[in-house]
Structures are given as C-alpha cells and as structure tokens.
Scaffold this motif. Structure first.
Motif, mmCIF file in Angstrom:
data_model
loop_
_atom_site.group_PDB
_atom_site.id
_atom_site.type_symbol
_atom_site.label_atom_id
_atom_site.label_comp_id
_atom_site.label_asym_id
_atom_site.label_seq_id
_atom_site.Cartn_x
_atom_site.Cartn_y
_atom_site.Cartn_z
ATOM 1 N N CYS A 1 -5.084 3.751 -1.008
ATOM 2 C CA CYS A 1 -4.027 3.054 -0.262
ATOM 3 C C CYS A 1 -3.614 3.868 0.962
ATOM 4 C CB CYS A 1 -2.812 2.815 -1.160
ATOM 5 S SG CYS A 1 -3.060 1.584 -2.459
ATOM 6 N N LYS A 2 -3.459 5.168 0.793
ATOM 7 C CA LYS A 2 -3.074 6.031 1.912
ATOM 8 C C LYS A 2 -4.159 6.055 2.986
ATOM 9 C CE LYS A 2 -0.127 9.198 -0.741
ATOM 10 N NZ LYS A 2 0.064 10.600 -1.206
ATOM 11 N N ARG A 3 -5.416 6.049 2.553
ATOM 12 C CA ARG A 3 -6.520 6.031 3.505
ATOM 13 C C ARG A 3 -6.506 4.751 4.341
ATOM 14 N NH1 ARG A 3 -11.651 8.000 4.614
ATOM 15 N NH2 ARG A 3 -13.177 6.422 5.252
ATOM 16 N N LEU A 4 -6.289 3.617 3.676
ATOM 17 C CA LEU A 4 -6.238 2.346 4.404
ATOM 18 C C LEU A 4 -5.113 2.351 5.437
ATOM 19 C CD1 LEU A 4 -6.859 -0.211 1.501
ATOM 20 C CD2 LEU A 4 -8.504 0.606 3.194
ATOM 21 N N LEU A 5 -3.976 2.913 5.065
ATOM 22 C CA LEU A 5 -2.850 2.996 5.992
ATOM 23 C C LEU A 5 -3.158 3.920 7.165
ATOM 24 C CD1 LEU A 5 0.018 3.256 3.361
ATOM 25 C CD2 LEU A 5 -0.189 1.431 5.052
ATOM 26 N N ARG A 6 -3.776 5.053 6.853
ATOM 27 C CA ARG A 6 -4.056 6.058 7.893
ATOM 28 C C ARG A 6 -5.106 5.559 8.882
ATOM 29 N NH1 ARG A 6 -5.101 9.581 4.580
ATOM 30 N NH2 ARG A 6 -7.384 9.588 4.610
ATOM 31 N N GLN A 7 -6.136 4.897 8.366
ATOM 32 C CA GLN A 7 -7.214 4.422 9.235
ATOM 33 C C GLN A 7 -6.780 3.295 10.172
ATOM 34 O OE1 GLN A 7 -10.197 3.355 6.212
ATOM 35 N NE2 GLN A 7 -11.593 4.725 7.296
ATOM 36 N N LYS A 8 -5.919 2.433 9.660
ATOM 37 C CA LYS A 8 -5.464 1.243 10.392
ATOM 38 C C LYS A 8 -6.616 0.293 10.717
ATOM 39 C CE LYS A 8 -1.459 3.594 12.365
ATOM 40 N NZ LYS A 8 -0.710 3.964 13.588
ATOM 41 N N LYS A 9 -7.679 0.365 9.918
ATOM 42 C CA LYS A 9 -8.804 -0.553 10.087
ATOM 43 C C LYS A 9 -8.651 -1.805 9.221
ATOM 44 C CE LYS A 9 -12.336 2.966 11.112
ATOM 45 N NZ LYS A 9 -13.622 3.553 10.650
ATOM 46 N N PHE A 10 -7.813 -1.698 8.190
ATOM 47 C CA PHE A 10 -7.663 -2.777 7.225
ATOM 48 C C PHE A 10 -6.182 -3.061 6.990
ATOM 49 C CE2 PHE A 10 -11.455 -0.288 6.249
ATOM 50 C CZ PHE A 10 -12.442 -1.259 6.294
ATOM 51 N N SER A 11 -5.911 -4.265 6.520
ATOM 52 C CA SER A 11 -4.535 -4.660 6.191
ATOM 53 C C SER A 11 -4.505 -5.372 4.850
ATOM 54 C CB SER A 11 -3.954 -5.584 7.265
ATOM 55 O OG SER A 11 -3.781 -4.903 8.479
ATOM 56 N N LEU B 1 0.819 -1.212 0.000
ATOM 57 C CA LEU B 1 0.000 0.000 0.000
ATOM 58 C C LEU B 1 0.855 1.265 0.000
ATOM 59 C CD1 LEU B 1 -2.740 -1.055 2.602
ATOM 60 C CD2 LEU B 1 -2.811 -1.258 0.109
ATOM 61 N N ARG B 2 1.795 1.341 0.945
ATOM 62 C CA ARG B 2 2.633 2.541 0.998
ATOM 63 C C ARG B 2 3.582 2.602 -0.203
ATOM 64 N NH1 ARG B 2 2.875 5.778 5.008
ATOM 65 N NH2 ARG B 2 2.348 4.207 6.595
ATOM 66 N N GLY B 3 4.088 1.450 -0.591
ATOM 67 C CA GLY B 3 5.004 1.421 -1.728
ATOM 68 C C GLY B 3 4.350 1.927 -2.996
ATOM 69 N N PHE B 4 3.132 1.470 -3.273
ATOM 70 C CA PHE B 4 2.434 1.920 -4.479
ATOM 71 C C PHE B 4 2.112 3.409 -4.393
ATOM 72 C CE2 PHE B 4 -1.454 2.805 -6.878
ATOM 73 C CZ PHE B 4 -1.095 2.346 -8.136
ATOM 74 N N ALA B 5 1.602 3.852 -3.255
ATOM 75 C CA ALA B 5 1.253 5.264 -3.101
ATOM 76 C C ALA B 5 2.473 6.159 -3.282
ATOM 77 C CB ALA B 5 0.614 5.491 -1.733
#
Length: 264
Positions: free
Chosen positions: A244-254, A210-214
């Motif tokens: 991808c950034k949203r998923l990382l920021r929320q920490k609700k999903f992996s 996620l972070r790599g792609f973003a």
C-alpha cells in the motif's frame, strides 16, 4: 486472505477488506471495514426493498452490514471459497431474518445459476481486481442486473498508459491482483459506457484506504506478541501494508470506488 484477528477484529465475522479509514478517533479495523461497505451502498439510489448480489462476499461481514442497514427483499452472495459461505448462511438461519430470501454460491465467475436481468444492485467490495479482467467482470454484472440496475465496486487503476513494470507485476501477483484488471480510469469508464452504464462516478480513495490500512498496521504492531510478529500471517499483513505504501509513493496507481447505472 489476511488474518483479521491480528488486525484487531474479534467479531464472529472476520473481515477481508482493507477498510475505509477516516480521521475519527478510536477507529478500529472492524469499524473501518463496515465503513467500506457503507461507502459502497451510499452511492445506491434505490435502498428500499432491493434485490442485491454481493460478489466475493468473504466470510459474511459485508452481508451482515448490508442486511442491518438496508431494506433488502433478496440478497444473494458469491465467493470462491465454499468454507466462507457457510458462516453467513448459518448466521442467517440463526437470526431468522424474516422473509429475506438468500442464496450462496461457490463461484466468482460468470458461470452462475443466479437469475439474469434480476438484481437491482450489485456490490463488489475490495475484490473486483481479483477477477481475471475488468471487461468480463462488468459484462457479467450487466447480465445479472435489471434494466435500471446499479453497480458499485472498488478496484486498483493505473494513472497513466505506462506499462506495468516487472516488479509491480510480481507484487500484484503476490497480492492476488490480475494485471488485466488494472486499467486506466478512462478505460474502465469506456467499458462501463459500452455495456450500457451511465451516471458513472469514479472516486479516488487512496488516503482513506491505502494510507489508512498501512497506518493501522504500523499502529497495532506494538500490540503484537513476538510469536505473532514472526508468524506467516503477520508477515503477509506487513507485506500488504508495505505494498500500500509503495502504491502511494509511486503515484502510478490509485484505489478507486466506481458506480454505474444501467438504462439512464
């Protein structure tokens, strides 16, 4: 589907996955997509003369990587888009890959003409969350695998039993992700166990994917023309990076890489 040429892929086989990014210098989108494939088959125990099924093979990048780095006795592939399947099939015919048997089929459902209880390995790279639901996906894989067959796939999972919110549901829908396939890791583990899989491994790879792609999208933005920046294809790429950034920021999903083997 993402226009991977805007992401820097100039090879004949345009990739469709988010890539697996590491800290190496001069990483490219093409190399990161190849690395995503390697991360999957690095978990396989059997790597010699294997019969393998590639689910949701896209335009064939994963197939070419698999055949170049594994000793494959038979490789079959599925995708929902028939036009994609023509590309690797033509390449196989051009390369005349020895006695390798292969078939390509337009489907990613359980209704397949491929043999049951036959394959040593099934890989599904960056695509399992596109299936209607994870339980049916795993049941189909169980049907196709032989008694000691191995399954490797990547998907998005929940980090708690909290219900998925309406905005996230909409964003998942936009990304082609079925919310019925977004389960907790413990639920996926239980489904695998119930279907006779053991030696289960679940790896969280948020940073690498996620972070790599973003980060890559942010990096190559400066190389895009004004025309590209306002194109629908680039807007879709940018939206994916923001998601991808949203998923990382929320920490609700992996974003997780999973492995299981039948019969052990």
């Amino acid at each position: 589907m993402l226009n991977s040429s805007l992401l820097g892929d100039v090879y004949p086989f345009l990739w469709e996955n988010l890539g697996y990014w590491n800290s190496q210098v001069n990483v490219s989108y093409h190399n990161s997509c190849e690395e995503m494939v390697r991360q999957h088959f690095s978990l396989l125990k059997k790597k010699d003369k294997i019969r393998i099924l590639d689910l949701a093979c896209g335009k064939g990048g994963s197939i070419i990587t698999l055949t170049s780095e594994l000793r494959i006795a038979r490789l079959d592939a599925m995708d929902i888009q028939e036009a994609f399947l023509k590309i690797p099939k033509q390449e196989f015919e051009i390369r005349k890959l020895g006695d390798l048997n292969f078939e390509f089929e337009k489907t990613i459902s359980g209704n397949s003409s491929f043999p049951i209880h036959f394959y040593d390995s099934i890989v599904c790279i960056d695509s399992a969350y596109h299936f209607k639901n994870i339980p049916d996906f795993i049941k189909s894989c169980k049907l196709w695998l032989n008694s000691t067959g191995e399954l490797v796939f990547t998907t998005v999972s929940k980090n708690s039993d909290e219900r998925i919110g309406y905005l996230d549901r909409f964003l998942f829908y936009f990304a082609g992700i079925s919310t019925c396939s977004v389960l907790e890791n413990r639920e996926i583990n239980q489904i695998l166990t119930t279907n006779g899989f053991s030696n289960i491994k679940i790896q969280t790879i948020n940073e690498q994917v996620l972070r790599g792609f973003a980060n890559w999208v942010d990096t190559i933005r400066e190389t895009q023309s004004i025309y590209n920046l306002f194109s629908f294809d680039w807007i879709k790429i940018k939206a994916t990076a923001l998601f991808c950034k949203r998923l990382l920021r929320q920490k609700k999903f992996s974003y997780v890489l999973l492995y299981g083997q039948r019969g052990y």
